[in-house]
Design a protein around this motif. Structure first.
Motif, PDB file in Angstrom:
ATOM      1  N   THR A  62      54.205  13.763  39.883  1.00  0.00           N
ATOM      2  CA  THR A  62      54.253  12.411  39.333  1.00  0.00           C
ATOM      3  C   THR A  62      54.954  12.382  37.981  1.00  0.00           C
ATOM      4  OG1 THR A  62      52.153  11.938  40.430  1.00  0.00           O
ATOM      5  CG2 THR A  62      52.849  10.406  38.732  1.00  0.00           C
ATOM      6  N   PRO A  66      59.047  11.578  39.938  1.00  0.00           N
ATOM      7  CA  PRO A  66      58.323  10.332  40.261  1.00  0.00           C
ATOM      8  C   PRO A  66      58.804   9.671  41.544  1.00  0.00           C
ATOM      9  CG  PRO A  66      59.810  10.000  38.397  1.00  0.00           C
ATOM     10  CD  PRO A  66      59.776  11.469  38.649  1.00  0.00           C
ATOM     11  N   ALA A  69      57.252  11.488  44.380  1.00  0.00           N
ATOM     12  CA  ALA A  69      55.820  11.195  44.465  1.00  0.00           C
ATOM     13  C   ALA A  69      55.558   9.906  45.222  1.00  0.00           C
ATOM     14  CB  ALA A  69      55.226  11.109  43.064  1.00  0.00           C
ATOM     15  N   GLU A  70      56.475   8.930  45.097  1.00  0.00           N
ATOM     16  CA  GLU A  70      56.278   7.638  45.738  1.00  0.00           C
ATOM     17  C   GLU A  70      56.913   7.562  47.119  1.00  0.00           C
ATOM     18  OE1 GLU A  70      57.711   4.621  43.140  1.00  0.00           O
ATOM     19  OE2 GLU A  70      56.276   5.053  41.542  1.00  0.00           O
ATOM     20  N   ALA A 144      59.081  11.783  29.433  1.00  0.00           N
ATOM     21  CA  ALA A 144      59.101  10.583  30.271  1.00  0.00           C
ATOM     22  C   ALA A 144      60.446   9.870  30.192  1.00  0.00           C
ATOM     23  CB  ALA A 144      57.971   9.645  29.854  1.00  0.00           C
ATOM     24  N   SER A 147      62.587  11.967  32.635  1.00  0.00           N
ATOM     25  CA  SER A 147      62.198  11.947  34.048  1.00  0.00           C
ATOM     26  C   SER A 147      62.071  10.536  34.616  1.00  0.00           C
ATOM     27  CB  SER A 147      60.855  12.667  34.226  1.00  0.00           C
ATOM     28  OG  SER A 147      59.795  11.936  33.630  1.00  0.00           O
ATOM     29  N   SER A 149      59.324   8.728  34.441  1.00  0.00           N
ATOM     30  CA  SER A 149      57.970   8.560  34.941  1.00  0.00           C
ATOM     31  C   SER A 149      57.187   7.622  34.032  1.00  0.00           C
ATOM     32  CB  SER A 149      57.269   9.917  35.030  1.00  0.00           C
ATOM     33  OG  SER A 149      55.888   9.757  35.327  1.00  0.00           O
ATOM     34  N   TRP A 151      54.096   6.874  34.510  1.00  0.00           N
ATOM     35  CA  TRP A 151      52.779   7.491  34.360  1.00  0.00           C
ATOM     36  C   TRP A 151      52.765   8.486  33.210  1.00  0.00           C
ATOM     37  CZ3 TRP A 151      51.495  12.734  35.023  1.00  0.00           C
ATOM     38  CH2 TRP A 151      50.116  13.021  35.025  1.00  0.00           C
TER      39      TRP A 151
END
Length: 453
Positions: A62, A66, A69-70, A144, A147, A149, A151
């Motif tokens: 995640t 990312p 992950a989805e 972040a 990437s 992400s 989250w």
């Protein structure tokens, strides 16, 4: 013909030798029984280790992958399905705590032992997280931005103070929970957000504590009244509905299967079903069941994703209880070693990921291709987590277990001594039996258990 005194001495000597042999025989039998019980549930230790790996993979994917992950293909999703893994932790807790709580001991002491066993590692992990986040407060934000992400870019403001540390250790992590994850909904607005926690996996320990106490209650009721125990189980089913707290009750019920013969075909079928449900969490049938249960249960129902994660965990857990091939795989040394470290891995991987892992990724991304930076950061991250978990287990987790067990020894020391007559007997039983019973009670306690989640 031997003198009369000689015969009497010989008779006493034979009697003492016989008693000594009987004591040794009982000791060996009890040790053998404990070893057999330990061997039979080793696969649960391995299952706990695999679940911990899933949680770690979920957070890493995640953070740095990312999109994967989805949008990962369904066959790959069970590899990093940390949501199902946490629910497996709850089921394991209900199963292994049931025989532990069934041993002789007053419920206040059993509850205190559980608080000590969970509280010390939580306090140590929170202190480590505070130190890491204070040293590298912006590492996850920088990672972040690279990437993408959302989250990973979570707000961690307010988590770097001593007062926050004391509150999280003393209240939020175990007793009260967080705004999104608490058993006390009326006060949820006064609780901190999980994003501001020092260690996000702490959310599950709130349920772990109260789930443990619920199992303790069920064990006590079971020893007193079978119908009252059954009535309480039914009440829990009606009250909790689809809430994950009921997983502790299911684990408690499944404890009777730990030492029964497996059913290989059914176990394999359940494991396949669990993996299938873990791979795709949008089943219309499951949603219909969830909505129906939610109409009657007083506790707020989880969404379809979380409810299907619970069902997948139940299928995988019961499948492991029934499948000899799965038990053999899970009892292999690598899995059991991961299980031994699972609680330490669970507590430490998150602050390490948000600090050292992110800092390493940012440095690598400036010189390597993105995929190479992710792969290299992952290798270093796993190595650091395993080393840190091994040290944490040795210096924090294992002493916490020993300290919790000492509560039994304190009880024995405070117990009034029993006296024997001149023949080595006390009223109703032998002194040897009393001594042996005391030793067994002092050695009893919670098995090596890592929450899990």
């Amino acid at each position: 013909m031997a003198p009369r005194g000689t015969n009497r001495k010989a008779g006493h000597e034979v009697s003492r030798n016989t008693v000594r042999e009987q004591r040794l025989a009982r000791t060996h039998v009890k040790r053998d029984n404990r070893a057999m019980r330990s061997t039979k549930v080793q696969y649960l230790e391995g299952l706990r280790g695999i679940a911990a790996v899933q949680v770690v993979l979920l957070h890493f994917v995640t953070a740095f992958m990312p999109i994967s992950a989805e949008q990962a293909a369904p066959p790959w999703r069970p590899l990093f399905d940390g949501h199902t893994a946490v629910y497996v932790f709850f089921l394991i807790s209900g199963a292994v705590l049931t025989p532990s709580f069934a041993r002789d001991g007053a419920w206040p002491r059993q509850a205190a032992k559980r608080v000590v066993r969970l509280g010390i590692p939580v306090a140590a992990a929170a202190a480590i997280a505070l130190a890491l986040l204070a040293a590298l407060p912006n590492a996850h934000l920088e990672a972040a931005r690279i990437s993408g992400s959302a989250w990973l870019a979570m707000d961690s403001s307010g988590a770097l103070t001593l007062s926050h540390l004391l509150r999280e250790v003393g209240l939020d992590s175990l007793l009260l929970g967080y705004r999104e994850y608490t058993l006390f909904a009326p006060i949820s607005g006064h609780l901190p957000l999980l994003a501001q926690s020092l260690d996000a996996p702490f959310w599950s320990l709130h349920l772990e504590l109260y789930g443990s106490l619920l199992v303790l209650l069920l064990v006590r009721l079971q020893s007193q009244s079978a119908w009252l125990h059954r009535a309480t189980v039914i009440f829990c089913a009606a009250a909790f509905g689809t809430h994950p707290m009921f997983l502790f009750v299911l684990g408690h019920i499944c404890a009777t299967r730990l030492h029964r013969p497996p059913i290989a075909l059914l176990g394999t079928a359940l494991i396949v079903l669990g993996l299938t449900m873990s791979a795709s969490k949008d089943w219309g049938t499951v949603e219909a069941i969830r909505v129906t249960i939610a109409r009657f249960a007083p506790v707020a129902a989880p969404n379809l994703f979380q409810f299907q994660s619970q069902l997948a965990a139940i299928a995988l857990f019961i499948g492991a209880l029934l499948s000899p091939p799965a038990q053999w795989l899970l009892a292999l040394p690598p899995c059991r070693q991961l299980g031994r470290l699972s609680f330490s891995i669970y507590l430490l991987h998150f602050p390490i990921l948000f600090t050292l892992g992110c800092a390493a990724f940012v440095a690598l991304a400036s010189t390597l291709a993105y995929s190479a930076a992710v792969a290299t950061a992952f290798a270093g991250f796993v190595l650091i987590v395993l080393l840190a978990a091994a040290g944490f287990e040795h210096f924090i987790d294992r002493p916490a277990i020993r300290l919790s067990r000492r509560l039994d020894r304190v009880r024995l020391m405070l117990r009034s001594p029993q006296t024997c007559d001149g023949g080595g007997q006390k009223s109703g039983s032998s002194c040897q039996d009393a001594s042996h019973t005391g030793t067994a009670a002092a050695g009893s306690g919670c098995p090596t258990r890592k929450p899990c989640a």
